[in-house]
Write a protein that holds these residues in place. Sequence first.
Motif, mmCIF file in Angstrom:
data_model
loop_
_atom_site.group_PDB
_atom_site.id
_atom_site.type_symbol
_atom_site.label_atom_id
_atom_site.label_comp_id
_atom_site.label_asym_id
_atom_site.label_seq_id
_atom_site.Cartn_x
_atom_site.Cartn_y
_atom_site.Cartn_z
ATOM 1 N N GLN A 1 47.714 33.101 43.189
ATOM 2 C CA GLN A 1 48.080 31.875 42.473
ATOM 3 C C GLN A 1 47.418 31.758 41.104
ATOM 4 O O GLN A 1 47.879 30.976 40.266
ATOM 5 N N ILE A 2 46.339 32.497 40.852
ATOM 6 C CA ILE A 2 45.626 32.350 39.579
ATOM 7 C C ILE A 2 45.659 33.616 38.734
ATOM 8 O O ILE A 2 45.013 33.664 37.682
ATOM 9 N N THR A 3 46.398 34.620 39.161
ATOM 10 C CA THR A 3 46.423 35.869 38.396
ATOM 11 C C THR A 3 47.017 35.679 37.004
ATOM 12 O O THR A 3 46.693 36.439 36.080
ATOM 13 N N GLU A 4 47.867 34.661 36.839
ATOM 14 C CA GLU A 4 48.511 34.431 35.544
ATOM 15 C C GLU A 4 47.672 33.582 34.603
ATOM 16 O O GLU A 4 48.022 33.431 33.431
ATOM 17 N N ILE A 5 46.568 33.009 35.090
ATOM 18 C CA ILE A 5 45.778 32.123 34.226
ATOM 19 C C ILE A 5 44.354 32.636 34.017
ATOM 20 O O ILE A 5 43.565 31.972 33.339
ATOM 21 N N VAL A 6 44.006 33.800 34.586
ATOM 22 C CA VAL A 6 42.658 34.343 34.408
ATOM 23 C C VAL A 6 42.743 35.797 33.956
ATOM 24 O O VAL A 6 43.742 36.484 34.187
ATOM 25 N N TYR A 7 41.675 36.246 33.286
ATOM 26 C CA TYR A 7 41.491 37.666 32.979
ATOM 27 C C TYR A 7 40.686 38.280 34.124
ATOM 28 O O TYR A 7 39.588 37.812 34.433
ATOM 29 N N GLU A 8 41.224 39.322 34.722
ATOM 30 C CA GLU A 8 40.622 39.847 35.946
ATOM 31 C C GLU A 8 39.206 40.372 35.715
ATOM 32 O O GLU A 8 38.306 40.119 36.522
#
Length: 258
Positions: free
Chosen positions: A111-118
């Motif tokens: 759910q947060i892969t699109e809003i964070v830098y891994e």
Amino acid sequence: MPHCYTALEELIYTFGGPWLFGLLLSGLLILLALVLSVARMKFAGTDELPGPAPTQQGSQIDHSFPFLESLNEVLETNRAEESHGHVHRMYFMGPNTFSEPWHLPHTPAEQITEIVYEDAFNRFVDEINTLAAYQWWEGSIYSILCILAYPLAWSWQQWRRRKKLQRLREFVRSEYDHSCLRSCRSRALYEGLKVTATPDLMLGYLDFFLGGDEKRPDLPPRLRQRFPMSLIFGGDGSYMAPFSLHSDSVLTSLMSQV
């Protein structure tokens, strides 16, 4: 000459002598510590209490106090804005004990892969896990108190848990640069991340919010898109920490979207 006892000696021998009196006194002290510990656990929660539930549609507000009505509208607006920007809740693993402290997984949730830098997120998790860990002496004191007086050990553990939660909140709120978030606004304003816990301080979670400049029509997801939704119980099922389902302002506002 007759042997005269002092008032204290008379009291001691009235209850069967020094050994029996000492055991009785120790039992009373342990019982008192247990009562005080349970009372503090029941009536003293964390420093952030859940906000009031959203006002139901059609509910009446006392218009004879306009300042109360205005305050209610402000609280409603803040809760609505917070819930509308909420993306995901990541729960800490571990019951927040000295042997099993809180820790976050390094792999970001889908759910947060699109809003964070891994990569930056992994560094953030490393910092959080380091702060969440306890020192060896904290666990040593707890082990000693468990043998001598368990209620005091529980109070010590709750105090250290509260300090740990405050430290994590302070780090996320004012020390971390929020570099793991893609939103420029969130990084500039130090927003988008929030650490919270249940009143028993055993279940912690990290909330992710949008910064407002993502320009993604599919974010945040609507309530129906979040199903099935996990609601994790706090506590460990023991007498001192029974299972409990905590409802905070974000969760309450999300559920009101139905």
